[in-house]
Motif scaffolding. Structure first.
Motif, short mmCIF file in Angstrom:
data_model
loop_
_atom_site.label_atom_id
_atom_site.label_comp_id
_atom_site.label_asym_id
_atom_site.label_seq_id
_atom_site.Cartn_x
_atom_site.Cartn_y
_atom_site.Cartn_z
N ILE A 266 37.92 46.55 37.63
CA ILE A 266 37.53 45.43 38.48
C ILE A 266 37.89 44.14 37.74
O ILE A 266 37.41 43.91 36.63
N ALA A 267 38.75 43.32 38.36
CA ALA A 267 39.25 42.12 37.68
C ALA A 267 39.24 40.94 38.65
O ALA A 267 40.00 40.93 39.63
N PRO A 268 38.41 39.94 38.41
CA PRO A 268 38.39 38.76 39.28
C PRO A 268 39.43 37.73 38.86
O PRO A 268 39.90 37.71 37.72
N ASP A 269 39.80 36.88 39.80
CA ASP A 269 40.48 35.62 39.48
C ASP A 269 39.38 34.58 39.26
O ASP A 269 38.53 34.38 40.13
N TRP A 270 39.39 33.92 38.10
CA TRP A 270 38.42 32.85 37.88
C TRP A 270 38.56 31.77 38.95
O TRP A 270 39.64 31.60 39.54
N SER B 216 47.58 40.20 36.10
CA SER B 216 48.15 40.25 34.76
C SER B 216 47.82 41.54 34.03
O SER B 216 48.52 41.95 33.10
N PHE B 217 46.73 42.22 34.45
CA PHE B 217 46.32 43.46 33.79
C PHE B 217 46.99 44.70 34.36
O PHE B 217 46.69 45.82 33.95
N GLN B 218 47.90 44.53 35.32
CA GLN B 218 48.53 45.67 35.99
C GLN B 218 49.15 46.66 35.00
O GLN B 218 48.98 47.88 35.13
N GLY C 186 41.98 51.98 40.99
CA GLY C 186 41.33 53.24 40.68
C GLY C 186 40.28 53.65 41.69
O GLY C 186 40.09 53.02 42.73
N ARG C 187 39.57 54.68 41.34
CA ARG C 187 38.66 55.36 42.26
C ARG C 187 37.29 54.72 42.28
O ARG C 187 36.68 54.50 41.25
N GLU C 188 36.82 54.44 43.47
CA GLU C 188 35.42 54.02 43.63
C GLU C 188 34.52 55.16 43.15
O GLU C 188 34.72 56.32 43.50
N GLY C 189 33.55 54.84 42.34
CA GLY C 189 32.66 55.85 41.79
C GLY C 189 33.04 56.28 40.39
O GLY C 189 32.23 56.94 39.71
N GLN D 174 48.50 51.12 42.78
CA GLN D 174 48.27 50.10 43.79
C GLN D 174 46.88 49.47 43.62
O GLN D 174 45.89 50.19 43.46
N SER D 175 46.82 48.17 43.66
CA SER D 175 45.53 47.48 43.62
C SER D 175 45.11 47.12 45.03
O SER D 175 45.92 47.11 45.97
#
Length: 291
Positions: free
Chosen positions: A56-60, A41-43, A22-25, A3-4
């Protein structure tokens, strides 16, 4: 599927969507997508990672759930500046693991040369760049840009989400029904008329008047100090924009020669969207490279 979770942060005046897995830290791995794509798209690659990662993956800007700009043109250097702001936000005091696909690969290549101390390891997925521009092309480029500014940019709508999934599979026949269905949920959204529109500002389809000075970008590649993993697909369609394969292959290999510390990989049974086609194999390459 892992889950994201979504977060919105201000990036240089633009409300920017950032997706986390994923896990913070945990060790951070930043992933940036290509043209007319989205962070989700990276799922499939994230699901295949075996280690403990905070991805961590942003949308441009102008893609996915990030806001569109108020200007009439998207300027490529803005992506580099946005990336710098995002990394300062999430990793202000550390060198990062950074991955970019296609257009995103071009962005990370420039950034890693401009800010070499900020990169621990760099992964470039088919970020070939463009053919070198010639000075005599400039009048035509500016004329095309000016002409397109006079006409509203539009994006083709789809009657339902199933049609969006079918369009994705038309572009990439390797895409399974399940993966096409997942991507259609993030790649498009329903508008007020009940139709489905791609989550990309149609202004991205307009030509840029700026020439592609390949040697400027190669100077950035030469300044990269981090180890680089370069991954190509054996069935890529990049020859459509890089030119005939025999000549383009020579030029690509020339460009790779500017990287001081590069590991090159060829992905079997994959096209340009290799993170969709072979996510398990790509995840293994990534984790082997990152250690």
């Amino acid at each position: 599927m892992l889950q994201s979770r979504s977060e919105f942060i201000p990036v240089r005046g633009v409300r920017t969507h950032v997706r986390h897995w994923g896990r913070e830290g945990a060790p951070k791995l930043f992933m940036v997508h290509g043209w007319m794509d989205v962070s989700a798209s990276f799922q499939f690659v994230v699901d295949a990672l075996q280690g403990d990662w905070h991805v961590i993956a942003p949308d441009w800007r102008g893609f996915g759930l990030s806001a569109r700009t108020q200007a009439d043109t998207y300027w490529f250097p803005d992506y580099v500046a946005d990336l710098d702001a995002i990394l300062r936000h999430y990793a202000p005091d550390e060198a990062v693991n950074l991955l970019g696909h296609s257009m995103g690969g071009n962005v990370v290549g420039i950034y890693a040369g401009a800010r070499p101390q900020r990169i621990r390891k760099l992964i470039n997925l088919e970020g070939f760049g463009l053919p070198a521009s010639r000075p005599e092309q400039a009048p035509g480029r500016y004329a095309k840009w000016l002409d397109e500014l006079l006409a509203p940019a539009v994006m083709h709508p789809y009657p339902d989400r199933q049609a969006v999934a079918a369009r994705l599979q038309k572009t990439n026949p390797r895409l399974s029904d399940a993966r096409a269905d997942f991507l259609s949920r993030h790649w498009a959204a329903q508008n007020a008329d009940g139709q489905w529109e791609i989550l990309g500002d149609p202004l991205h389809k307009h030509a840029s008047p700026l020439p592609y000075h390949v040697e400027d970008f190669m100077a950035c590649w030469s300044a990269i100090t981090a180890p680089v993993l370069w991954v190509e697909a054996d069935d890529t369609n990049m020859w459509l924009w890089m030119g005939p394969k025999p000549q383009a292959r020579v030029e690509i290999d020339r460009r790779l020669g500017f990287l001081k510390d590069v590991t090159t990989k060829m992905m079997a049974d994959a096209g340009h969207m290799l993170h969709h086609d072979q996510p398990e194999a790509l995840a293994r390459m990534i984790e082997e490279f990152l250690g």
